[in-house]
Design a protein around this motif. Sequence first.
Motif, PDB file in Angstrom:
ATOM      1  N   VAL A  23      27.144  11.894 -27.275  1.00 40.81           N
ATOM      2  CA  VAL A  23      25.689  12.042 -27.371  1.00 40.81           C
ATOM      3  C   VAL A  23      25.005  10.694 -27.202  1.00 40.81           C
ATOM      4  CG1 VAL A  23      25.473  11.877 -29.894  1.00 40.81           C
ATOM      5  CG2 VAL A  23      23.782  13.152 -28.582  1.00 40.81           C
ATOM      6  N   VAL A  24      25.592   9.637 -27.733  1.00 40.12           N
ATOM      7  CA  VAL A  24      24.999   8.304 -27.590  1.00 40.12           C
ATOM      8  C   VAL A  24      25.018   7.891 -26.122  1.00 40.12           C
ATOM      9  CG1 VAL A  24      25.115   5.880 -28.291  1.00 40.12           C
ATOM     10  CG2 VAL A  24      25.678   7.687 -29.941  1.00 40.12           C
ATOM     11  N   LEU A  25      26.146   8.078 -25.465  1.00 42.09           N
ATOM     12  CA  LEU A  25      26.235   7.756 -24.041  1.00 42.09           C
ATOM     13  C   LEU A  25      25.260   8.605 -23.232  1.00 42.09           C
ATOM     14  CD1 LEU A  25      30.102   7.412 -23.717  1.00 42.09           C
ATOM     15  CD2 LEU A  25      28.413   5.563 -23.510  1.00 42.09           C
ATOM     16  N   GLY A  26      25.059   9.841 -23.643  1.00 41.31           N
ATOM     17  CA  GLY A  26      24.173  10.748 -22.923  1.00 41.31           C
ATOM     18  C   GLY A  26      22.706  10.378 -23.005  1.00 41.31           C
ATOM     19  N   VAL A  27      22.288   9.702 -24.071  1.00 39.71           N
ATOM     20  CA  VAL A  27      20.871   9.350 -24.203  1.00 39.71           C
ATOM     21  C   VAL A  27      20.566   7.931 -23.738  1.00 39.71           C
ATOM     22  CG1 VAL A  27      20.430  11.047 -26.019  1.00 39.71           C
ATOM     23  CG2 VAL A  27      21.019   8.695 -26.646  1.00 39.71           C
ATOM     24  N   THR A  28      21.575   7.209 -23.264  1.00 44.89           N
ATOM     25  CA  THR A  28      21.308   5.856 -22.778  1.00 44.89           C
ATOM     26  C   THR A  28      20.375   5.841 -21.578  1.00 44.89           C
ATOM     27  OG1 THR A  28      23.310   5.867 -21.415  1.00 44.89           O
ATOM     28  CG2 THR A  28      23.498   4.893 -23.631  1.00 44.89           C
ATOM     29  N   ASP A  29      20.366   6.923 -20.801  1.00 44.94           N
ATOM     30  CA  ASP A  29      19.472   6.972 -19.634  1.00 44.94           C
ATOM     31  C   ASP A  29      18.138   7.657 -19.928  1.00 44.94           C
ATOM     32  OD1 ASP A  29      20.388   9.557 -19.844  1.00 44.94           O
ATOM     33  OD2 ASP A  29      21.204   9.669 -17.825  1.00 44.94           O
ATOM     34  N   ASP A  30      17.886   8.022 -21.181  1.00 44.48           N
ATOM     35  CA  ASP A  30      16.593   8.569 -21.565  1.00 44.48           C
ATOM     36  C   ASP A  30      15.544   7.460 -21.404  1.00 44.48           C
ATOM     37  OD1 ASP A  30      15.328  10.987 -23.346  1.00 44.48           O
ATOM     38  OD2 ASP A  30      14.423   9.057 -23.869  1.00 44.48           O
ATOM     39  N   PRO A  31      14.353   7.771 -20.886  1.00 47.31           N
ATOM     40  CA  PRO A  31      13.358   6.719 -20.675  1.00 47.31           C
ATOM     41  C   PRO A  31      12.780   6.110 -21.954  1.00 47.31           C
ATOM     42  CG  PRO A  31      12.443   8.870 -20.105  1.00 47.31           C
ATOM     43  CD  PRO A  31      13.907   9.081 -20.399  1.00 47.31           C
ATOM     44  N   LEU A  32      12.925   6.765 -23.096  1.00 48.22           N
ATOM     45  CA  LEU A  32      12.312   6.261 -24.324  1.00 48.22           C
ATOM     46  C   LEU A  32      13.311   5.879 -25.412  1.00 48.22           C
ATOM     47  CD1 LEU A  32       9.757   5.701 -25.975  1.00 48.22           C
ATOM     48  CD2 LEU A  32       9.742   8.107 -26.636  1.00 48.22           C
ATOM     49  N   ILE A  33      14.342   6.675 -25.626  1.00 51.73           N
ATOM     50  CA  ILE A  33      15.226   6.479 -26.777  1.00 51.73           C
ATOM     51  C   ILE A  33      15.789   5.060 -26.874  1.00 51.73           C
ATOM     52  CG2 ILE A  33      17.396   7.220 -27.864  1.00 51.73           C
ATOM     53  CD1 ILE A  33      16.638  10.103 -26.977  1.00 51.73           C
ATOM     54  N   PRO A  34      16.334   4.467 -25.798  1.00 52.11           N
ATOM     55  CA  PRO A  34      16.841   3.092 -25.936  1.00 52.11           C
ATOM     56  C   PRO A  34      15.753   2.051 -26.227  1.00 52.11           C
ATOM     57  CG  PRO A  34      17.854   4.163 -24.058  1.00 52.11           C
ATOM     58  CD  PRO A  34      16.720   5.052 -24.514  1.00 52.11           C
ATOM     59  N   LEU A  35      14.502   2.357 -25.869  1.00 52.77           N
ATOM     60  CA  LEU A  35      13.418   1.406 -26.127  1.00 52.77           C
ATOM     61  C   LEU A  35      13.025   1.351 -27.596  1.00 52.77           C
ATOM     62  CD1 LEU A  35      10.982   2.116 -23.149  1.00 52.77           C
ATOM     63  CD2 LEU A  35      12.546   0.183 -23.417  1.00 52.77           C
ATOM     64  N   ILE A  36      13.167   2.463 -28.307  1.00 47.64           N
ATOM     65  CA  ILE A  36      12.658   2.535 -29.683  1.00 47.64           C
ATOM     66  C   ILE A  36      13.755   2.694 -30.722  1.00 47.64           C
ATOM     67  CG2 ILE A  36      10.413   3.436 -28.954  1.00 47.64           C
ATOM     68  CD1 ILE A  36      11.432   6.226 -29.865  1.00 47.64           C
ATOM     69  N   PHE A 158       1.508  -2.820 -33.017  1.00 43.25           N
ATOM     70  CA  PHE A 158       2.511  -2.657 -34.080  1.00 43.25           C
ATOM     71  C   PHE A 158       3.855  -3.301 -33.750  1.00 43.25           C
ATOM     72  CE2 PHE A 158       5.997  -0.061 -35.878  1.00 43.25           C
ATOM     73  CZ  PHE A 158       5.847  -0.430 -37.205  1.00 43.25           C
ATOM     74  N   ALA A 159       4.389  -3.005 -32.562  1.00 39.57           N
ATOM     75  CA  ALA A 159       5.746  -3.491 -32.255  1.00 39.57           C
ATOM     76  C   ALA A 159       5.934  -3.585 -30.742  1.00 39.57           C
ATOM     77  CB  ALA A 159       6.788  -2.542 -32.845  1.00 39.57           C
ATOM     78  N   PRO A 160       6.868  -4.457 -30.319  1.00 43.51           N
ATOM     79  CA  PRO A 160       7.157  -4.514 -28.880  1.00 43.51           C
ATOM     80  C   PRO A 160       8.027  -3.323 -28.456  1.00 43.51           C
ATOM     81  CG  PRO A 160       8.471  -6.134 -30.061  1.00 43.51           C
ATOM     82  CD  PRO A 160       7.583  -5.470 -31.069  1.00 43.51           C
ATOM     83  N   ILE A 161       7.594  -2.647 -27.416  1.00 45.29           N
ATOM     84  CA  ILE A 161       8.346  -1.538 -26.838  1.00 45.29           C
ATOM     85  C   ILE A 161       8.327  -1.746 -25.333  1.00 45.29           C
ATOM     86  CG2 ILE A 161       8.473   0.960 -26.497  1.00 45.29           C
ATOM     87  CD1 ILE A 161       7.052   1.269 -29.202  1.00 45.29           C
ATOM     88  N   GLY A 162       9.499  -1.854 -24.735  1.00 42.50           N
ATOM     89  CA  GLY A 162       9.563  -2.079 -23.301  1.00 42.50           C
ATOM     90  C   GLY A 162       8.929  -3.391 -22.874  1.00 42.50           C
ATOM     91  N   GLY A 163       9.020  -4.408 -23.731  1.00 44.44           N
ATOM     92  CA  GLY A 163       8.502  -5.722 -23.386  1.00 44.44           C
ATOM     93  C   GLY A 163       7.012  -5.908 -23.608  1.00 44.44           C
ATOM     94  N   ARG A 164       6.333  -4.905 -24.166  1.00 39.08           N
ATOM     95  CA  ARG A 164       4.903  -4.987 -24.437  1.00 39.08           C
ATOM     96  C   ARG A 164       4.603  -4.541 -25.854  1.00 39.08           C
ATOM     97  NH1 ARG A 164       1.431  -1.198 -21.034  1.00 39.08           N
ATOM     98  NH2 ARG A 164      -0.114  -1.385 -22.663  1.00 39.08           N
TER      99      ARG A 164
END
Length: 176
Positions: A23-36, A158-164
Motif C-alpha cells: 500500500v505504501v508503494l502504491g501511494v507513492t505516485d499519488d499527487p498529494l499523499i507524498p507531499l503531506i 501554515f506549512a510548506p507543501i510542494g515547495g510552497r
Amino acid sequence: MTTPELHGEKTQLRPWRETDLDVVLGVTDDPLIPLISQVPAERDTAGALAFVAAQIERSEEGLGWAWAVVPCGGGEVVGYVGALWVAEPAGRASVGYWTAAGGRRRGLMSDAVTTASDWLLVDAGVARLEAYIEPWNTGSIRVAERAGYEREGLMKSFAPIGGRRRDAYLYARVAR
C-alpha cells in the motif's frame, strides 16, 4: 505507549507491519499523499520500509499512534490514520490520514478517523485533536466533518507543501 487494534463499523485499525509495503508503494505516485505525509515520493522499497518503521517507532517512542486501515472482514490495507502529540502536557495532538485510491468513496476513512478519534479522546488521554487541512482538499474536509471535527479557522501560510507555503483550515474535536 502502544497502538492498540481498534474496530469500527466498517474498518479495523491495527498497527503497521513490515508486510504492509504494497500500500505504501502504491501511494507513492499519488499527487498529494507524498507531499503531506512521510510516504516517499518515489516507488522505493527502502523508502517504504522506512515509512513503516517510522509508524512503529512513533508508538514505541511515545510520540503518538499510527494505524493501518483495513476494511472489516479483512483484505488489503486501504489507508493510514495517525496522531502525533503537538503539546502533550496540554493534551493536544494532531491527527492525519490518507486513503489509497481503491479505498476512497466507501466511507472507510470517515469510519477509521471516527474510531481512532473516539479512542484517543476517551482512552488515550488526549483532550483536543486537531486536523490541518488544505482548503481545496474537499475529501479530507468531508472525512473530518463526518468524524465530528469542527472548523475553527484558516491558518495563513501554515506549512510548506510542494515547495510552497500553503494555508490550512484548522479543524478540532475535543473530549466531552
